[in-house]
Design an enzyme around this catalytic site. Structure first.
Site, PDB file in Angstrom:
ATOM      1  CB  ALA A 134    -117.469 -63.703 -28.479  1.00 47.93           C
ATOM      2  CB  SER A 192    -117.062 -65.510 -35.999  1.00 48.01           C
ATOM      3  OG  SER A 192    -116.519 -64.268 -35.645  1.00 48.01           O
ATOM      4  CE1 TYR A 211    -116.908 -46.139 -32.496  1.00 46.88           C
ATOM      5  CE2 TYR A 211    -118.545 -44.530 -33.183  1.00 46.88           C
ATOM      6  CZ  TYR A 211    -117.366 -44.842 -32.527  1.00 46.88           C
ATOM      7  OH  TYR A 211    -116.641 -43.847 -31.919  1.00 46.88           O
ATOM      8  CE  LYS A 216    -113.898 -67.708 -19.571  1.00 40.36           C
ATOM      9  NZ  LYS A 216    -114.443 -67.090 -20.792  1.00 40.36           N
ATOM     10  N   GLY A 228    -107.646 -66.114 -15.424  1.00 42.65           N
ATOM     11  CA  GLY A 228    -106.575 -65.321 -16.045  1.00 42.65           C
ATOM     12  C   GLY A 228    -105.271 -66.099 -16.032  1.00 42.65           C
ATOM     13  CD  GLU A 280    -103.824 -66.361  -9.855  1.00 44.01           C
ATOM     14  OE1 GLU A 280    -104.821 -66.305  -9.105  1.00 44.01           O
ATOM     15  OE2 GLU A 280    -103.149 -65.368 -10.191  1.00 44.01           O
ATOM     16  N   GLY A 281    -104.887 -69.598 -14.539  1.00 48.81           N
ATOM     17  CA  GLY A 281    -105.446 -70.794 -15.163  1.00 48.81           C
ATOM     18  C   GLY A 281    -106.946 -70.846 -15.041  1.00 48.81           C
ATOM     19  CG  ASP A 318    -114.055 -65.273 -27.768  1.00 50.59           C
ATOM     20  OD1 ASP A 318    -114.932 -65.452 -26.897  1.00 50.59           O
ATOM     21  OD2 ASP A 318    -113.820 -64.175 -28.287  1.00 50.59           O
TER      22      ASP A 318
HETATM   23  O1  CKP Z   1    -113.804 -62.410 -24.139  1.00 57.08           O
HETATM   24  P1  CKP Z   1    -112.979 -62.272 -25.362  1.00 57.08           P
HETATM   25  O2  CKP Z   1    -111.850 -61.307 -25.201  1.00 57.08           O
HETATM   26  O3  CKP Z   1    -112.496 -63.596 -25.870  1.00 57.08           O
HETATM   27  O4  CKP Z   1    -113.983 -61.716 -26.452  1.00 57.08           O
HETATM   28  C1  CKP Z   1    -113.583 -60.927 -27.532  1.00 57.08           C
HETATM   29  C2  CKP Z   1    -114.695 -60.657 -28.504  1.00 57.08           C
HETATM   30  O5  CKP Z   1    -117.360 -60.239 -29.598  1.00 57.08           O
HETATM   31  C3  CKP Z   1    -114.237 -59.655 -29.553  1.00 57.08           C
HETATM   32  O6  CKP Z   1    -113.822 -60.313 -30.719  1.00 57.08           O
HETATM   33  C4  CKP Z   1    -115.426 -58.725 -29.716  1.00 57.08           C
HETATM   34  O7  CKP Z   1    -115.823 -58.501 -30.989  1.00 57.08           O
HETATM   35  C5  CKP Z   1    -116.541 -59.339 -28.871  1.00 57.08           C
HETATM   36  O8  CKP Z   1    -115.834 -60.080 -27.882  1.00 57.08           O
HETATM   37  C6  CKP Z   1    -117.424 -58.229 -28.327  1.00 57.08           C
HETATM   38  O9  CKP Z   1    -118.518 -58.036 -28.873  1.00 57.08           O
HETATM   39  O10 CKP Z   1    -116.992 -57.557 -27.378  1.00 57.08           O
HETATM   40 MG    MG Z   2    -114.711 -63.461 -22.753  1.00 56.73          MG
END
Ligand code: CKP
Ligand code: MG
Length: 314
Positions: A35, A37, A105, A226, A228, A230-231, A259
């Site tokens: 998230a 990065s 993992y 957020k 979804g 709907e905005g 993200d």
């Molecule tokens: O909330 P999001 O779908 O934007 O987050 C996705 C990221 O860091 C994903 O890249 C994944 O590696 C994570 O969330 C996680 O650790 O679940």
């Molecule tokens: Mg998220």
């Protein structure tokens, strides 16, 4: 000094392009996901300077993650390596466009060994914005300490703290602990970006306007929930309102949308546009991300975003 600094774990992501359970998927694509990065990369594409702090395993996957993120123009001087543990990995199972499961993992991974002494203090305190998510404090005790240390540094320096709760129940020992720790972080943050379910979980309020109010524990805090498709609903001391979502023709992969949204909102904050406009930017970036495979591949550049907004084409 940088516009934004963030810290967290990024893993190698193995995703299947087939709509099949992982039990039957035969081929996997190697990508990355994390998230924090994702947000740093999003900001870099939008023309801001961003830095990502983490700990990687001293292994090929660690180098791959590092090179990918650095290749996107993110500052990685805050990255360290350890021989004590491997770089985390995860698998994405796509059953349909909007039904995606992830399998981690990452237990006792390199990033989970991060601790406050690993943090470059002045690097964090000199950035305009600190971005953090609720994933990092779920990784380990020492990661939780690192998050509070980083928040402390940013606040001492009078910086803005942006917090995305990103609740991952698979990572938390128990829900009560998650609720308590994440609320504690929310209280310290200036801008809180929960999903509608996360806001309800943290506050016990199912009505998102009430939940957003409950998350505001002191003056000057901004909450953007957020919603979804709907905005999003935003509220601050100055203004409140809904920014409608941008209908997307073809959702390919919803992971990473939150993200992208965060990167868009933060970009707006850096450009000092109105909160409403910053949320619009968040929605637009999120809409890009879901139309592309992978967690971060779909984030637009500044030019792409601008022509998308100008064209009114959705
Ligand atoms: O909330 P999001 O779908 O934007 O987050 C996705 C990221 O860091 C994903 O890249 C994944 O590696 C994570 O969330 C996680 O650790 O679940
Ligand atoms: Mg998220």
């Amino acid at each position: 000094s940088l516009d934004v600094v963030t810290l967290g774990e990024t893993m190698v992501l193995f995703g299947s392009s087939d709509h099949a359970s992982l039990e039957y998927a035969n081929t996997m694509q190697k990508q990355i996901g994390g998230a924090e990065s994702n947000v740093a990369i999003g900001l870099a594409r939008l023309g801001h300077s961003s830095g990502w702090i983490s700990k990687l395993g001293d292994d090929p996957f660690g180098k791959y993650v590092h090179k990918f993120i650095r290749g996107e123009g993110v500052d990685t001087r805050g990255v360290t390596y350890t021989k004590q543990a491997p770089t985390g990995i995860f698998f994405k199972e796509k059953l349909s466009a909007d039904h995606v499961n992830v399998y981690y993992y990452r237990h006792q991974s390199a990033a989970s060994l991060m601790e406050p002494v690993d943090l470059p203090d002045s690097y964090i305190s000199s950035a305009k914005i600190l971005h953090i998510t609720g994933i990092t404090p779920a990784l380990s005790e020492s990661c939780q300490d690192a998050i509070f240390h980083a928040i402390h540094l940013a606040k001492e320096a009078g910086r803005t703290v942006v917090f995305d709760p990103n609740i991952r129940y698979k990572l938390w020992g128990n829900k009560e602990e998650a609720k308590q720790v994440l609320n504690q972080i929310a209280e310290l943050a200036d801008i809180i970006l929960p999903g509608v379910d996360e806001a309800a979980f943290l506050t016990g309020e199912t009505d998102y306007e009430k939940a957003a109010e409950a998350l505001k524990t002191h003056k000057g805090q901004t909450v953007v929930v957020k919603l979804g498709e709907e905005g999003a609903y935003y509220t601050s001391a100055e203004s409140s309102g809904i920014v409608p979502g941008i209908p997307v023709k073809n959702v390919v992969d919803p992971v990473g949308a939150g993200d992208g949204f965060a990167a868009g909102v933060i970009s707006g904050v850096l450009d000092e546009v109105s909160l409403e406009e910053a949320v619009e930017r968040g929605n637009a970036v999120g809409a890009f991300v879901v139309q592309m495979n992978g967690d971060v591949e779909g984030v637009p550049t500044r030019v792409q975003l601008q022509s998308f907004i100008d064209s009114g084409e959705r």
